[in-house]
Design a protein around this motif. Structure first.
Motif: not given
Length: 101
Positions: A35-44
Protein backbone atom coordinates in the motif's frame (compact mmCIF):
# COMPACT_ATOMS: atom_id res chain seq x y z
CA UNK A 1 33.01 -34.76 21.75
CA UNK A 2 29.42 -35.53 21.59
CA UNK A 3 26.72 -33.17 22.70
CA UNK A 4 23.44 -34.26 24.09
CA UNK A 5 20.49 -33.21 21.96
CA UNK A 6 18.20 -30.51 23.27
CA UNK A 7 14.74 -31.70 24.09
CA UNK A 8 11.83 -29.30 23.54
CA UNK A 9 8.58 -30.12 25.19
CA UNK A 10 6.23 -27.74 23.35
CA UNK A 11 3.16 -29.25 21.80
CA UNK A 12 3.26 -29.27 18.01
CA UNK A 13 -0.15 -27.58 17.83
CA UNK A 14 1.10 -24.58 19.81
CA UNK A 15 4.23 -24.25 17.66
CA UNK A 16 2.16 -24.41 14.49
CA UNK A 17 -0.26 -21.76 15.83
CA UNK A 18 2.65 -19.43 16.54
CA UNK A 19 4.10 -20.02 13.11
CA UNK A 20 0.71 -19.42 11.51
CA UNK A 21 0.33 -16.16 13.48
CA UNK A 22 3.82 -15.05 12.49
CA UNK A 23 3.00 -15.72 8.84
CA UNK A 24 -0.21 -13.66 9.17
CA UNK A 25 1.77 -10.82 10.74
CA UNK A 26 4.29 -10.94 7.92
CA UNK A 27 1.50 -10.92 5.34
CA UNK A 28 -0.12 -7.93 7.04
CA UNK A 29 3.18 -6.06 6.99
CA UNK A 30 3.70 -6.94 3.32
CA UNK A 31 0.20 -5.66 2.49
CA UNK A 32 0.99 -2.40 4.28
CA UNK A 33 4.29 -2.17 2.44
CA UNK A 34 2.52 -2.69 -0.90
CA UNK A 35 0.00 0.00 0.00
CA UNK A 36 2.83 2.37 0.86
CA UNK A 37 4.58 1.59 -2.44
CA UNK A 38 1.37 2.35 -4.35
CA UNK A 39 0.97 5.66 -2.49
CA UNK A 40 4.59 6.56 -3.20
CA UNK A 41 4.04 5.84 -6.90
CA UNK A 42 0.96 8.10 -6.90
CA UNK A 43 2.87 10.87 -5.15
CA UNK A 44 5.70 10.48 -7.61
CA UNK A 45 3.28 10.94 -10.50
CA UNK A 46 1.82 14.03 -8.83
CA UNK A 47 5.29 15.50 -8.30
CA UNK A 48 6.16 14.88 -11.95
CA UNK A 49 2.91 16.60 -12.97
CA UNK A 50 3.63 19.54 -10.67
CA UNK A 51 7.15 19.78 -12.08
CA UNK A 52 5.79 19.96 -15.63
CA UNK A 53 3.28 22.65 -14.62
CA UNK A 54 6.02 24.60 -12.86
CA UNK A 55 8.18 24.47 -15.99
CA UNK A 56 5.23 25.80 -17.99
CA UNK A 57 4.64 28.61 -15.49
CA UNK A 58 8.32 29.52 -15.52
CA UNK A 59 8.23 29.68 -19.32
CA UNK A 60 5.16 31.89 -19.26
CA UNK A 61 6.76 34.07 -16.59
CA UNK A 62 9.83 34.56 -18.77
CA UNK A 63 7.58 35.54 -21.69
CA UNK A 64 5.68 38.02 -19.51
CA UNK A 65 8.90 39.54 -18.16
CA UNK A 66 10.13 40.04 -21.72
CA UNK A 67 6.81 41.59 -22.74
CA UNK A 68 6.88 43.96 -19.76
CA UNK A 69 10.46 44.86 -20.57
CA UNK A 70 9.46 45.60 -24.16
CA UNK A 71 6.56 47.75 -22.95
CA UNK A 72 8.85 49.69 -20.65
CA UNK A 73 11.14 50.33 -23.58
CA UNK A 74 8.16 51.49 -25.64
CA UNK A 75 7.04 53.76 -22.79
CA UNK A 76 10.34 55.61 -22.97
CA UNK A 77 9.60 56.33 -26.64
CA UNK A 78 6.14 57.79 -26.00
CA UNK A 79 7.36 61.19 -24.76
CA UNK A 80 9.60 61.87 -27.77
CA UNK A 81 6.83 60.74 -30.13
CA UNK A 82 4.27 63.04 -28.44
CA UNK A 83 6.73 65.96 -28.59
CA UNK A 84 7.46 65.30 -32.27
CA UNK A 85 3.77 65.05 -33.21
CA UNK A 86 2.92 68.16 -31.16
CA UNK A 87 5.74 70.11 -32.81
CA UNK A 88 4.62 69.00 -36.27
CA UNK A 89 1.01 70.00 -35.56
CA UNK A 90 2.02 73.40 -34.17
CA UNK A 91 4.23 73.99 -37.19
CA UNK A 92 1.31 73.19 -39.52
CA UNK A 93 -1.04 75.45 -37.57
CA UNK A 94 1.42 78.37 -37.66
CA UNK A 95 1.97 77.89 -41.40
CA UNK A 96 -1.76 77.76 -42.10
CA UNK A 97 -2.57 80.88 -40.12
CA UNK A 98 -2.02 83.94 -42.27
CA UNK A 99 0.65 86.34 -41.16
CA UNK A 100 -0.83 88.90 -38.85
CA UNK A 101 0.14 92.55 -39.39
Amino acid sequence: MSQTPITVTYPLEEVLKELKQDIKDINTKLDKLNTIEVEIAKLSEKVIGMDKRLEKVEGEQATMVKAISDLQGFRSLIVPIVVAVSTALLTLVFRLVPNLP
